[in-house]
Design a protein around this motif. Structure first.
Motif, mmCIF file in Angstrom:
data_model
loop_
_atom_site.group_PDB
_atom_site.id
_atom_site.type_symbol
_atom_site.label_atom_id
_atom_site.label_comp_id
_atom_site.label_asym_id
_atom_site.label_seq_id
_atom_site.Cartn_x
_atom_site.Cartn_y
_atom_site.Cartn_z
ATOM 1 N N UNK A 126 -9.598 3.728 -5.449
ATOM 2 C CA UNK A 126 -8.339 4.171 -6.005
ATOM 3 C C UNK A 126 -7.238 3.137 -5.850
ATOM 4 N N UNK A 127 -7.278 2.339 -4.763
ATOM 5 C CA UNK A 127 -6.214 1.392 -4.528
ATOM 6 C C UNK A 127 -6.278 0.211 -5.473
ATOM 7 N N UNK A 128 -7.334 0.095 -6.266
ATOM 8 C CA UNK A 128 -7.467 -1.033 -7.171
ATOM 9 C C UNK A 128 -6.702 -0.796 -8.466
ATOM 10 N N UNK A 129 -6.179 0.399 -8.683
ATOM 11 C CA UNK A 129 -5.386 0.675 -9.864
ATOM 12 C C UNK A 129 -4.018 0.031 -9.698
ATOM 13 N N UNK B 299 1.932 -6.914 -2.131
ATOM 14 C CA UNK B 299 3.203 -6.291 -2.492
ATOM 15 C C UNK B 299 2.968 -4.966 -3.207
ATOM 16 N N UNK B 300 2.009 -4.949 -4.121
ATOM 17 C CA UNK B 300 1.713 -3.723 -4.860
ATOM 18 C C UNK B 300 1.242 -2.614 -3.937
ATOM 19 N N UNK B 301 0.374 -2.950 -2.988
ATOM 20 C CA UNK B 301 -0.151 -1.951 -2.056
ATOM 21 C C UNK B 301 0.948 -1.439 -1.130
ATOM 22 N N UNK B 302 1.796 -2.348 -0.651
ATOM 23 C CA UNK B 302 2.884 -1.935 0.224
ATOM 24 C C UNK B 302 3.889 -1.058 -0.517
ATOM 25 N N UNK B 303 4.160 -1.404 -1.779
ATOM 26 C CA UNK B 303 5.090 -0.609 -2.583
ATOM 27 C C UNK B 303 4.547 0.799 -2.799
ATOM 28 N N UNK B 304 3.271 0.885 -3.116
ATOM 29 C CA UNK B 304 2.641 2.197 -3.340
ATOM 30 C C UNK B 304 2.673 3.035 -2.066
ATOM 31 N N UNK B 305 2.302 2.430 -0.931
ATOM 32 C CA UNK B 305 2.289 3.161 0.335
ATOM 33 C C UNK B 305 3.684 3.647 0.706
#
Length: 245
Positions: free
Chosen positions: A6-9, A222-228
């Motif tokens: 899921x985190x690859x989206x 950055x994308x993962x941190x923003x989502x979290x």
């Protein structure tokens, strides 16, 4: 298992940023795509690690260097007790399952390849690479350990008569640097009336590996941190990343 990928989206702003600042080059897209695809498949696949022959709480440690880098040390092992030798999985099958789970660059032929059936089928961690047969798997494992050093420890085991499931922790060295304590799950299935393994599927979230990749690594992080952050904020992700219309 579905949450693994899921985190690859990626949200629209991430895709726009990549295309805006790193547009594809028409002159070299073919050759670069070929090399990057090979790197991505092998680099993001789950590795295997060395296991002592004993089934007790054995663990081993070794060190190795990659591309002239500094020494990289890791340990391998399995649970102290024979947690699956309870009548649902034979001791010989448990031994072979643990050998496969913990084989690595030091013994992949004996630990992994020799335990696979001729009709063997394998799928790597992110689900990018499918391997059929021992001959293809031999090539895959050789490529795998030509560019990485890996040390895996089995944490928990669940068994049935013909299947084995393990959760594990992996330490891995790539040319981009070391990665520690990667968590994953693997499923093995045995051929009926045999101790050879006919199916091996690994599940490994590739986010931590992607973050260490050149060029896009920082953007992925950055994308993962923003989502979290937005998922745990009062504002919410809809206002930050855009909601469904």
């Amino acid at each position: 298992m579905s949450s693994i990928n899921s985190e690859r989206r990626c949200p629209p702003f991430f895709a726009f940023f990549v295309l805006r600042f790193f547009p594809p080059s028409s002159s070299s897209s073919s050759s670069s795509a070929t090399s990057s695809t090979k790197r991505f498949r092998f680099g993001f696949s789950f590795g295997f690690n060395a296991m002592p022959s004993s089934l007790a709480s054995s663990s081993s440690s070794s060190s190795s260097s990659l591309n002239g880098g500094s020494a990289f040390t890791g340990t391998t092992g399995a649970p102290a007790s024979a947690s699956c030798a309870n009548g649902t999985l034979s001791e010989s099958r448990l031994k072979k399952a643990r050998e496969v789970m913990t084989c690595n660059q030091d013994n992949w032929r004996e630990g992994c390849l020799n335990n696979y059936d001729d009709d063997f089928y394998y799928v790597d961690g992110p689900g990018l690479t499918e391997v059929r047969g021992k001959k293809q798997m031999e090539r895959y494992l050789r490529n795998q350990f030509d560019f990485s050093r890996q040390f895996l420890t089995v944490k928990e085991e669940t068994c049935a008569a013909d299947s084995y499931v393990a959760t594990w922790s992996l330490d891995m060295l790539l040319s981009t640097g070391p990665l520690r304590n990667l968590s994953g799950i693997s499923t093995l299935k045995f051929k009926p009336d045999s101790d050879t393994i006919i199916y091996h599927r690994d599940y490994l979230a590739d986010g931590a590996i992607t973050e260490n990749s050149p060029v896009v690594g920082g953007l992925v992080k950055l994308q993962r941190q923003t989502y979290t952050s937005c998922m745990q904020s009062d504002i919410g992700c809809a206002k930050i990343l855009g909601g469904v219309k």
